[in-house]
Design a protein around this motif. Structure first.
Motif, PDB file in Angstrom:
ATOM      1  N   TRP A 293      -1.487  -0.983  -9.865  1.00 50.60           N
ATOM      2  CA  TRP A 293      -1.934  -0.339  -8.639  1.00 50.60           C
ATOM      3  C   TRP A 293      -3.398   0.069  -8.785  1.00 50.60           C
ATOM      4  O   TRP A 293      -3.868   0.365  -9.882  1.00 50.60           O
ATOM      5  CB  TRP A 293      -1.049   0.843  -8.261  1.00 50.60           C
ATOM      6  CG  TRP A 293      -1.039   2.037  -9.155  1.00 50.60           C
ATOM      7  CD1 TRP A 293      -0.367   2.186 -10.335  1.00 50.60           C
ATOM      8  CD2 TRP A 293      -1.694   3.291  -8.924  1.00 50.60           C
ATOM      9  NE1 TRP A 293      -0.564   3.427 -10.863  1.00 50.60           N
ATOM     10  CE2 TRP A 293      -1.375   4.142 -10.017  1.00 50.60           C
ATOM     11  CE3 TRP A 293      -2.519   3.787  -7.906  1.00 50.60           C
ATOM     12  CZ2 TRP A 293      -1.850   5.451 -10.116  1.00 50.60           C
ATOM     13  CZ3 TRP A 293      -2.993   5.087  -8.003  1.00 50.60           C
ATOM     14  CH2 TRP A 293      -2.661   5.905  -9.095  1.00 50.60           C
ATOM     15  N   PHE A 294      -4.078   0.019  -7.652  1.00 51.26           N
ATOM     16  CA  PHE A 294      -5.512   0.292  -7.583  1.00 51.26           C
ATOM     17  C   PHE A 294      -5.703   1.605  -6.826  1.00 51.26           C
ATOM     18  O   PHE A 294      -5.353   1.721  -5.655  1.00 51.26           O
ATOM     19  CB  PHE A 294      -6.239  -0.848  -6.889  1.00 51.26           C
ATOM     20  CG  PHE A 294      -6.168  -2.151  -7.648  1.00 51.26           C
ATOM     21  CD1 PHE A 294      -7.216  -2.546  -8.469  1.00 51.26           C
ATOM     22  CD2 PHE A 294      -5.056  -2.974  -7.555  1.00 51.26           C
ATOM     23  CE1 PHE A 294      -7.157  -3.733  -9.166  1.00 51.26           C
ATOM     24  CE2 PHE A 294      -4.980  -4.171  -8.251  1.00 51.26           C
ATOM     25  CZ  PHE A 294      -6.036  -4.546  -9.063  1.00 51.26           C
ATOM     26  N   GLU A 295      -6.278   2.574  -7.515  1.00 45.86           N
ATOM     27  CA  GLU A 295      -6.421   3.925  -6.987  1.00 45.86           C
ATOM     28  C   GLU A 295      -7.622   4.030  -6.049  1.00 45.86           C
ATOM     29  O   GLU A 295      -8.753   3.722  -6.424  1.00 45.86           O
ATOM     30  CB  GLU A 295      -6.574   4.916  -8.140  1.00 45.86           C
ATOM     31  CG  GLU A 295      -6.696   6.360  -7.716  1.00 45.86           C
ATOM     32  CD  GLU A 295      -6.877   7.284  -8.906  1.00 45.86           C
ATOM     33  OE1 GLU A 295      -7.108   8.494  -8.675  1.00 45.86           O
ATOM     34  OE2 GLU A 295      -6.789   6.812 -10.066  1.00 45.86           O
ATOM     35  N   ALA A 296      -7.364   4.457  -4.815  1.00 46.36           N
ATOM     36  CA  ALA A 296      -8.443   4.681  -3.851  1.00 46.36           C
ATOM     37  C   ALA A 296      -9.210   5.951  -4.241  1.00 46.36           C
ATOM     38  O   ALA A 296      -8.659   6.854  -4.859  1.00 46.36           O
ATOM     39  CB  ALA A 296      -7.856   4.829  -2.457  1.00 46.36           C
TER      40      ALA A 296
ATOM     41  N   ARG B 144      -4.840   9.517   0.029  1.00 48.49           N
ATOM     42  CA  ARG B 144      -5.453   8.210   0.264  1.00 48.49           C
ATOM     43  C   ARG B 144      -4.440   7.104  -0.065  1.00 48.49           C
ATOM     44  O   ARG B 144      -3.646   7.241  -0.991  1.00 48.49           O
ATOM     45  CB  ARG B 144      -6.699   8.019  -0.611  1.00 48.49           C
ATOM     46  CG  ARG B 144      -7.817   9.028  -0.371  1.00 48.49           C
ATOM     47  CD  ARG B 144      -9.026   8.641  -1.199  1.00 48.49           C
ATOM     48  NE  ARG B 144     -10.143   9.561  -1.046  1.00 48.49           N
ATOM     49  CZ  ARG B 144     -10.415  10.568  -1.868  1.00 48.49           C
ATOM     50  NH1 ARG B 144      -9.638  10.780  -2.935  1.00 48.49           N
ATOM     51  NH2 ARG B 144     -11.446  11.354  -1.666  1.00 48.49           N
TER      52      ARG B 144
ATOM     53  N   ASP C 214       0.552   5.843  -1.070  1.00 49.04           N
ATOM     54  CA  ASP C 214      -0.194   6.929  -1.701  1.00 49.04           C
ATOM     55  C   ASP C 214       0.557   7.312  -2.979  1.00 49.04           C
ATOM     56  O   ASP C 214       1.399   8.210  -2.988  1.00 49.04           O
ATOM     57  CB  ASP C 214      -0.292   8.127  -0.754  1.00 49.04           C
ATOM     58  CG  ASP C 214      -1.080   9.283  -1.350  1.00 49.04           C
ATOM     59  OD1 ASP C 214      -1.643   9.119  -2.449  1.00 49.04           O
ATOM     60  OD2 ASP C 214      -1.118  10.361  -0.719  1.00 49.04           O
TER      61      ASP C 214
ATOM     62  N   ASP D  16      -3.336   3.839  -1.699  1.00 50.04           N
ATOM     63  CA  ASP D  16      -3.672   2.983  -2.830  1.00 50.04           C
ATOM     64  C   ASP D  16      -3.141   1.576  -2.566  1.00 50.04           C
ATOM     65  O   ASP D  16      -2.339   1.353  -1.640  1.00 50.04           O
ATOM     66  CB  ASP D  16      -3.057   3.557  -4.111  1.00 50.04           C
ATOM     67  CG  ASP D  16      -3.417   5.023  -4.311  1.00 50.04           C
ATOM     68  OD1 ASP D  16      -4.630   5.322  -4.369  1.00 50.04           O
ATOM     69  OD2 ASP D  16      -2.494   5.864  -4.388  1.00 50.04           O
TER      70      ASP D  16
ATOM     71  N   ARG E 240      -8.011   0.553 -11.621  1.00 51.57           N
ATOM     72  CA  ARG E 240      -6.772  -0.187 -11.893  1.00 51.57           C
ATOM     73  C   ARG E 240      -5.877   0.541 -12.895  1.00 51.57           C
ATOM     74  O   ARG E 240      -6.329   1.007 -13.932  1.00 51.57           O
ATOM     75  CB  ARG E 240      -7.135  -1.572 -12.428  1.00 51.57           C
ATOM     76  CG  ARG E 240      -5.972  -2.507 -12.677  1.00 51.57           C
ATOM     77  CD  ARG E 240      -6.523  -3.918 -12.630  1.00 51.57           C
ATOM     78  NE  ARG E 240      -5.996  -4.814 -13.624  1.00 51.57           N
ATOM     79  CZ  ARG E 240      -6.429  -6.065 -13.785  1.00 51.57           C
ATOM     80  NH1 ARG E 240      -7.434  -6.523 -13.044  1.00 51.57           N
ATOM     81  NH2 ARG E 240      -5.895  -6.844 -14.694  1.00 51.57           N
ATOM     82  N   HIS E 241      -4.563   0.641 -12.540  1.00 56.23           N
ATOM     83  CA  HIS E 241      -3.566   1.262 -13.408  1.00 56.23           C
ATOM     84  C   HIS E 241      -2.371   0.307 -13.543  1.00 56.23           C
ATOM     85  O   HIS E 241      -2.128  -0.520 -12.677  1.00 56.23           O
ATOM     86  CB  HIS E 241      -3.075   2.585 -12.827  1.00 56.23           C
ATOM     87  CG  HIS E 241      -4.156   3.580 -12.531  1.00 56.23           C
ATOM     88  ND1 HIS E 241      -4.682   4.414 -13.478  1.00 56.23           N
ATOM     89  CD2 HIS E 241      -4.821   3.861 -11.371  1.00 56.23           C
ATOM     90  CE1 HIS E 241      -5.611   5.178 -12.930  1.00 56.23           C
ATOM     91  NE2 HIS E 241      -5.719   4.857 -11.649  1.00 56.23           N
TER      92      HIS E 241
ATOM     93  N   TRP F 220     -10.839   2.136  -6.367  1.00 56.92           N
ATOM     94  CA  TRP F 220      -9.951   1.037  -6.753  1.00 56.92           C
ATOM     95  C   TRP F 220      -9.846   0.881  -8.271  1.00 56.92           C
ATOM     96  O   TRP F 220      -9.885  -0.211  -8.803  1.00 56.92           O
ATOM     97  CB  TRP F 220     -10.374  -0.264  -6.074  1.00 56.92           C
ATOM     98  CG  TRP F 220     -10.550  -0.086  -4.595  1.00 56.92           C
ATOM     99  CD1 TRP F 220     -11.678  -0.317  -3.869  1.00 56.92           C
ATOM    100  CD2 TRP F 220      -9.565   0.399  -3.663  1.00 56.92           C
ATOM    101  NE1 TRP F 220     -11.478   0.006  -2.545  1.00 56.92           N
ATOM    102  CE2 TRP F 220     -10.187   0.447  -2.383  1.00 56.92           C
ATOM    103  CE3 TRP F 220      -8.243   0.808  -3.767  1.00 56.92           C
ATOM    104  CZ2 TRP F 220      -9.517   0.866  -1.239  1.00 56.92           C
ATOM    105  CZ3 TRP F 220      -7.570   1.245  -2.621  1.00 56.92           C
ATOM    106  CH2 TRP F 220      -8.210   1.266  -1.379  1.00 56.92           C
TER     107      TRP F 220
ATOM    108  N   ASN G 287      -0.483   8.617  -5.896  1.00 53.10           N
ATOM    109  CA  ASN G 287      -0.845   9.835  -6.638  1.00 53.10           C
ATOM    110  C   ASN G 287      -0.925  11.076  -5.757  1.00 53.10           C
ATOM    111  O   ASN G 287      -1.383  12.130  -6.202  1.00 53.10           O
ATOM    112  CB  ASN G 287      -2.174   9.630  -7.385  1.00 53.10           C
ATOM    113  CG  ASN G 287      -3.298   9.212  -6.453  1.00 53.10           C
ATOM    114  OD1 ASN G 287      -3.099   9.038  -5.249  1.00 53.10           O
ATOM    115  ND2 ASN G 287      -4.488   9.047  -7.007  1.00 53.10           N
TER     116      ASN G 287
ATOM    117  N   VAL H 184       0.857  -1.179   0.000  1.00 48.27           N
ATOM    118  CA  VAL H 184       0.000   0.000   0.000  1.00 48.27           C
ATOM    119  C   VAL H 184       0.900   1.237   0.000  1.00 48.27           C
ATOM    120  O   VAL H 184       1.988   1.233   0.579  1.00 48.27           O
ATOM    121  CB  VAL H 184      -0.973   0.034   1.193  1.00 48.27           C
ATOM    122  CG1 VAL H 184      -1.902  -1.161   1.155  1.00 48.27           C
ATOM    123  CG2 VAL H 184      -0.233   0.087   2.511  1.00 48.27           C
TER     124      VAL H 184
END
Length: 415
Positions: free
Chosen positions: A86-89, A77, A71, A79, A94-95, A92, A73, A69
């Protein structure tokens, strides 16, 4: 002699050709798991989750057996990272950090065994550390600070192969940054890889703790931990075959090995006083067979530190990772582990059983000194587990990635 020749042949086959990689890995691991098994692998018993955690499934794709986990970006939050993705909070999304793909859990191993989120070069942006297939060098993805395209990739510690299947992310030198405790595949030596210490630095430095050609450092080695075994105020290294006595010199390669019986091939080893007798014990879980144990520290007939093994649980098999964290807020660290679903692609007894995630709270002074709690029966764990407050409620949550998918478990336990 014949068995040794077979194992050696399998290992040479892996080293000389990638095509035989999966087959060799399977045979070596199966031999390790079977060699000293205390409890035969049998199907897991029926269990019911406690209901103390709220589960979110980010994906059912097999992307990685490591998880982290961070942050990524800088939006405040946390991620979730699973391998090259990675999954953006908070939704979530997906990137991809670098070109990758979804793996087949019944045919393949991923290219990401353990993950760590940290600002490696201290530029203010969190990066991602990847521990690859056992024996290969680790590397890290540099955060492009919001720019599009593949993230720059950097090799750790001069291409040193990380031998262990469960290396530890541990602050060895006390500078507040997580280092990597592992075995050096080439020199068969217990080492630690120091995270870059100054802003702008990118080099992970290799320092030896033990001499060369010592136990617990072979490729695919199972089990390593860090804690004060002899209560002298200095941390020691534990492996399945014994422990290395720590000194104030964490760079000299002079830690002396003390043989001891710490059970069969296992995942991350945790050092703590389980029964409250003032001596530190070791907790471990079987990487590829069945069993979770605490190894009680005792003094043997020669006056040396040794350990007596007690079975804690046979609820699930192939518990290939663990972590300590205070889940219920009682001030005492708990033990979290889970089944590595399809660890050998479905070829072991019980490999495809229900992927259970569970935790143990310890009760020193009150036998049997622990209580088992089941979190979930359809997730399991991968090669490392992350515990982090993901919701801002000051409770540690659990994040998992493995062949079954990527999952978040929000902690709702009560004191």
């Amino acid at each position: 002699m014949k068995k040794t020749l077979i194992i050696t042949t399998l290992l040479l086959g892996w080293l000389t050709g990638a095509q035989g990689q999966s087959k060799s890995l399977f045979n070596v691991r199966r031999q390790q798991a079977a060699s000293t098994a205390i409890t035969p692998p049998t199907p897991a018993r029926a269990v019911v989750p406690s209901g103390d955690f709220r589960k979110t499934t980010l994906t059912r794709d097999f992307l990685s057996e490591g998880v982290a986990v961070a942050d990524l970006n800088k939006d405040g939050r946390m991620d979730i990272v699973a391998g090259y993705y990675w999954f953006e909070a908070p939704n979530w999304t997906r990137h991809e950090m670098a070109p990758s793909r979804v793996f087949d859990p019944r045919k393949e191993y991923s290219e990401s065994f353990l993950n760590l989120g940290m600002d490696v070069n201290q530029d203010g942006w969190d990066d991602v550390v990847i521990v690859d297939f056992p024996g290969k060098p680790g590397f890290w993805f540099e955060n492009p600070q919001g720019k599009t395209g593949a993230w720059p990739r950097h090799i750790l510690a001069d291409s040193m192969g990380i031998a262990n299947e469960s290396p530890g992310f541990i602050d060895i030198d006390g500078d507040g940054r997580l280092d990597i405790l592992c075995g050096d595949r080439a020199k068969k030596q217990i080492v630690w890889l120091k995270a870059p210490a100054k802003p702008g630095e990118t080099e992970w430095k290799r320092f030896a703790l033990s001499q060369e050609n010592v136990p617990g450092t072979e490729i695919f080695s199972h089990g390593i931990g860090y804690g004060d075994v002899d209560k002298d105020g200095l941390k020691d290294v534990v492996v399945r075959e014994g422990w290395y006595k720590g000194t104030t010199d964490i760079k000299g390669g002079n830690w002396v090995f003390h043989p001891a019986n710490l059970g069969e091939p296992c995942s991350h080893m945790q050092v703590l006083d389980v029964n409250g007798d003032g001596r530190n014990d070791v907790v471990s879980a079987s990487a590829h067979a069945l069993g979770i144990w605490w190894h009680e520290q005792v003094i043997d007939e020669q006056g040396q530190i040794n350990f007596k093994t007690h079975l804690m649980s046979n609820t699930t098999s192939q518990t290939h990772s663990s972590i300590m964290a205070d889940l219920n807020g009682d001030g005492r660290a708990d033990y979290i582990t889970g089944k590595r679903f399809l660890a050998h692609n479905g070829r072991d007894p019980g490999d495809g059983d229900s992927p259970i995630l569970l935790w143990f709270e310890f009760t020193p002074g009150q036998a049997p000194y622990y209580k088992e709690h089941v979190i979930d029966t359809d997730s399991g764990a991968g090669l490392n587990i992350v515990v982090q407050d993901m919701t801002g409620d000051k409770k540690p949550d659990i994040v998992i990635a493995n062949k079954n998918g990527v999952f978040l478990f929000e902690n709702r336990t009560k004191k």
